[in-house]
Structure formats: structure tokens, C-alpha cells
Design a protein around this motif. Structure first.
Motif, mmCIF file in Angstrom:
data_model
loop_
_atom_site.group_PDB
_atom_site.id
_atom_site.type_symbol
_atom_site.label_atom_id
_atom_site.label_comp_id
_atom_site.label_asym_id
_atom_site.label_seq_id
_atom_site.Cartn_x
_atom_site.Cartn_y
_atom_site.Cartn_z
ATOM 1 N N GLU A 168 0.828 -1.204 0.000
ATOM 2 C CA GLU A 168 0.000 0.000 0.000
ATOM 3 C C GLU A 168 0.870 1.265 0.000
ATOM 4 O O GLU A 168 0.621 2.200 -0.756
ATOM 5 C CB GLU A 168 -0.953 0.021 1.194
ATOM 6 C CG GLU A 168 -1.849 1.247 1.203
ATOM 7 C CD GLU A 168 -2.791 1.308 2.389
ATOM 8 O OE1 GLU A 168 -3.571 2.266 2.446
ATOM 9 O OE2 GLU A 168 -2.744 0.415 3.265
ATOM 10 N N THR A 169 1.903 1.268 0.838
ATOM 11 C CA THR A 169 2.809 2.415 0.889
ATOM 12 C C THR A 169 3.515 2.589 -0.444
ATOM 13 O O THR A 169 3.617 3.713 -0.963
ATOM 14 C CB THR A 169 3.837 2.243 2.027
ATOM 15 O OG1 THR A 169 3.135 2.124 3.265
ATOM 16 C CG2 THR A 169 4.793 3.420 2.095
ATOM 17 N N LEU A 170 4.010 1.512 -1.026
ATOM 18 C CA LEU A 170 4.670 1.584 -2.328
ATOM 19 C C LEU A 170 3.735 2.154 -3.385
ATOM 20 O O LEU A 170 4.140 2.986 -4.202
ATOM 21 C CB LEU A 170 5.148 0.199 -2.760
ATOM 22 C CG LEU A 170 6.364 -0.342 -2.033
ATOM 23 C CD1 LEU A 170 6.570 -1.812 -2.384
ATOM 24 C CD2 LEU A 170 7.593 0.471 -2.356
ATOM 25 N N PHE A 171 2.482 1.721 -3.369
ATOM 26 C CA PHE A 171 1.510 2.207 -4.346
ATOM 27 C C PHE A 171 1.266 3.705 -4.173
ATOM 28 O O PHE A 171 1.280 4.459 -5.151
ATOM 29 C CB PHE A 171 0.194 1.428 -4.213
ATOM 30 C CG PHE A 171 -0.849 1.883 -5.182
ATOM 31 C CD1 PHE A 171 -0.770 1.558 -6.522
ATOM 32 C CD2 PHE A 171 -1.913 2.658 -4.744
ATOM 33 C CE1 PHE A 171 -1.737 1.991 -7.427
ATOM 34 C CE2 PHE A 171 -2.886 3.103 -5.646
ATOM 35 C CZ PHE A 171 -2.799 2.763 -6.988
ATOM 36 N N ILE A 172 1.062 4.149 -2.937
ATOM 37 C CA ILE A 172 0.797 5.568 -2.672
ATOM 38 C C ILE A 172 1.985 6.427 -3.092
ATOM 39 O O ILE A 172 1.825 7.475 -3.730
ATOM 40 C CB ILE A 172 0.430 5.804 -1.192
ATOM 41 C CG1 ILE A 172 -0.919 5.159 -0.885
ATOM 42 C CG2 ILE A 172 0.401 7.294 -0.854
ATOM 43 C CD1 ILE A 172 -1.252 5.090 0.597
ATOM 44 N N VAL A 173 3.198 5.996 -2.755
ATOM 45 C CA VAL A 173 4.401 6.746 -3.128
ATOM 46 C C VAL A 173 4.522 6.823 -4.648
ATOM 47 O O VAL A 173 4.769 7.903 -5.208
ATOM 48 C CB VAL A 173 5.664 6.128 -2.498
ATOM 49 C CG1 VAL A 173 6.927 6.744 -3.075
ATOM 50 C CG2 VAL A 173 5.632 6.283 -0.986
ATOM 51 N N SER A 174 4.318 5.708 -5.336
ATOM 52 C CA SER A 174 4.453 5.716 -6.800
ATOM 53 C C SER A 174 3.372 6.576 -7.443
ATOM 54 O O SER A 174 3.645 7.301 -8.411
ATOM 55 C CB SER A 174 4.441 4.300 -7.367
ATOM 56 O OG SER A 174 3.172 3.708 -7.215
ATOM 57 N N GLN A 175 2.148 6.558 -6.916
ATOM 58 C CA GLN A 175 1.075 7.400 -7.454
ATOM 59 C C GLN A 175 1.364 8.886 -7.206
ATOM 60 O O GLN A 175 1.043 9.729 -8.043
ATOM 61 C CB GLN A 175 -0.272 7.012 -6.850
ATOM 62 C CG GLN A 175 -0.804 5.684 -7.331
ATOM 63 C CD GLN A 175 -1.012 5.660 -8.831
ATOM 64 O OE1 GLN A 175 -0.244 5.060 -9.567
ATOM 65 N NE2 GLN A 175 -2.042 6.313 -9.305
ATOM 66 N N THR A 176 1.959 9.203 -6.069
ATOM 67 C CA THR A 176 2.307 10.586 -5.776
ATOM 68 C C THR A 176 3.352 11.085 -6.765
ATOM 69 O O THR A 176 3.235 12.185 -7.318
ATOM 70 C CB THR A 176 2.819 10.719 -4.329
ATOM 71 O OG1 THR A 176 1.793 10.273 -3.436
ATOM 72 C CG2 THR A 176 3.168 12.165 -4.000
ATOM 73 N N PHE A 177 4.368 10.276 -7.034
ATOM 74 C CA PHE A 177 5.371 10.672 -8.024
ATOM 75 C C PHE A 177 4.770 10.731 -9.427
ATOM 76 O O PHE A 177 5.154 11.583 -10.228
ATOM 77 C CB PHE A 177 6.599 9.763 -7.979
ATOM 78 C CG PHE A 177 7.560 10.153 -6.898
ATOM 79 C CD1 PHE A 177 8.321 11.305 -7.012
ATOM 80 C CD2 PHE A 177 7.692 9.386 -5.750
ATOM 81 C CE1 PHE A 177 9.209 11.685 -6.010
ATOM 82 C CE2 PHE A 177 8.566 9.766 -4.741
ATOM 83 C CZ PHE A 177 9.320 10.914 -4.871
ATOM 84 N N LYS A 178 3.809 9.862 -9.708
ATOM 85 C CA LYS A 178 3.107 9.929 -10.992
ATOM 86 C C LYS A 178 2.384 11.270 -11.098
ATOM 87 O O LYS A 178 2.424 11.928 -12.142
ATOM 88 C CB LYS A 178 2.109 8.779 -11.113
ATOM 89 C CG LYS A 178 1.318 8.775 -12.396
ATOM 90 C CD LYS A 178 0.358 7.602 -12.432
ATOM 91 C CE LYS A 178 -0.496 7.644 -13.697
ATOM 92 N NZ LYS A 178 -1.439 6.521 -13.739
ATOM 93 N N ALA A 179 1.746 11.689 -10.019
ATOM 94 C CA ALA A 179 1.041 12.980 -10.009
ATOM 95 C C ALA A 179 2.008 14.121 -10.271
ATOM 96 O O ALA A 179 1.712 15.054 -11.016
ATOM 97 C CB ALA A 179 0.322 13.187 -8.683
ATOM 98 N N LEU A 180 3.181 14.055 -9.675
ATOM 99 C CA LEU A 180 4.188 15.107 -9.837
ATOM 100 C C LEU A 180 4.951 14.971 -11.155
ATOM 101 O O LEU A 180 5.749 15.831 -11.488
ATOM 102 C CB LEU A 180 5.157 15.094 -8.662
ATOM 103 C CG LEU A 180 4.558 15.449 -7.301
ATOM 104 C CD1 LEU A 180 5.590 15.296 -6.203
ATOM 105 C CD2 LEU A 180 3.972 16.856 -7.315
ATOM 106 N N GLY A 181 4.691 13.907 -11.895
ATOM 107 C CA GLY A 181 5.365 13.688 -13.164
ATOM 108 C C GLY A 181 4.646 14.300 -14.353
ATOM 109 O O GLY A 181 5.078 14.143 -15.484
#
Length: 101
Positions: A11-24
Motif C-alpha cells: 500500500e505504501t509503495l503504491f501511494i508513493v508511486s502514485q504521488t510521483f506519478k502525479a508530480l510527473g
């Protein structure tokens, strides 16, 4: 000081990757950067950033689903502002890094 390594859960990995996707995404960066300065309605974001209303609405939905922005209703208008100061700090530091001489 010694730190012990703790593996990240899925879950943490998913949230972190989605956050970076948002900032990408450049459009989402522009929206977050504007909202870091002031609360805005969709119309204000459209006007400030010269974007289409459907584009802004779509990106705000994406950011809201990630809990990066929040909304409040005032009459018939909905105003958006940052929900997560941590992500804004990451964005600010990254902008500083990109503009550093």
C-alpha cells in the motif's frame, strides 16, 4: 546513528508511486504550484493557467483522489487548495533544484 531497514508494504509503495506519478505531469505541477499560492475555483485555474475546463477538472479529480488537493463549496462554486503540505514541500524543493544556478 544506526537505522534498521524496514521494508515498505504494498500500500505504501503504491501511494508513493502514485504521488510521483502525479508530480510527473506538467499540468498537475502547474495546478499544484498555483494552489500552493492561493485557493482557486476551477474557473480561476482555467484563467490563470490558460487551460481547458475539462482538462482542469480531470486533473483536479486525479489530485483529489490522491488526497493532494481538497475542495470546499461556497454557494455554487467549489474552491480547491492543497491537502498535503508534505507533497508541496517536495514540489517546492524540486522547483528550487530545477531553477538553481
Amino acid at each position: 546513528m544506526e537505522h534498521s531497514y524496514i521494508d515498505l508494504d504494498e500500500e505504501t509503495l503504491f501511494i508513493v508511486s502514485q504521488t510521483f506519478k502525479a508530480l510527473g505531469d506538467p499540468t498537475r505541477i502547474r495546478i499544484l504550484h498555483l494552489l500552493a499560492e492561493k485557493e482557486c475555483s476551477v474557473g480561476e485555474i482555467v484563467e490563470h493557467l490558460s487551460l481547458g475546463q475539462s482538462t482542469v477538472s480531470h486533473q483536479l479529480r486525479f489530485l483529489k483522489n490522491l488526497r493532494l488537493v481538497k475542495s470546499r463549496r461556497a454557494g455554487t462554486s467549489i474552491y480547491y487548495s492543497p491537502e498535503d503540505e508534505h507533497v508541496l514541500k517536495i514540489l517546492e524543493k524540486t522547483i528550487q533544484h530545477a531553477t538553481h544556478d
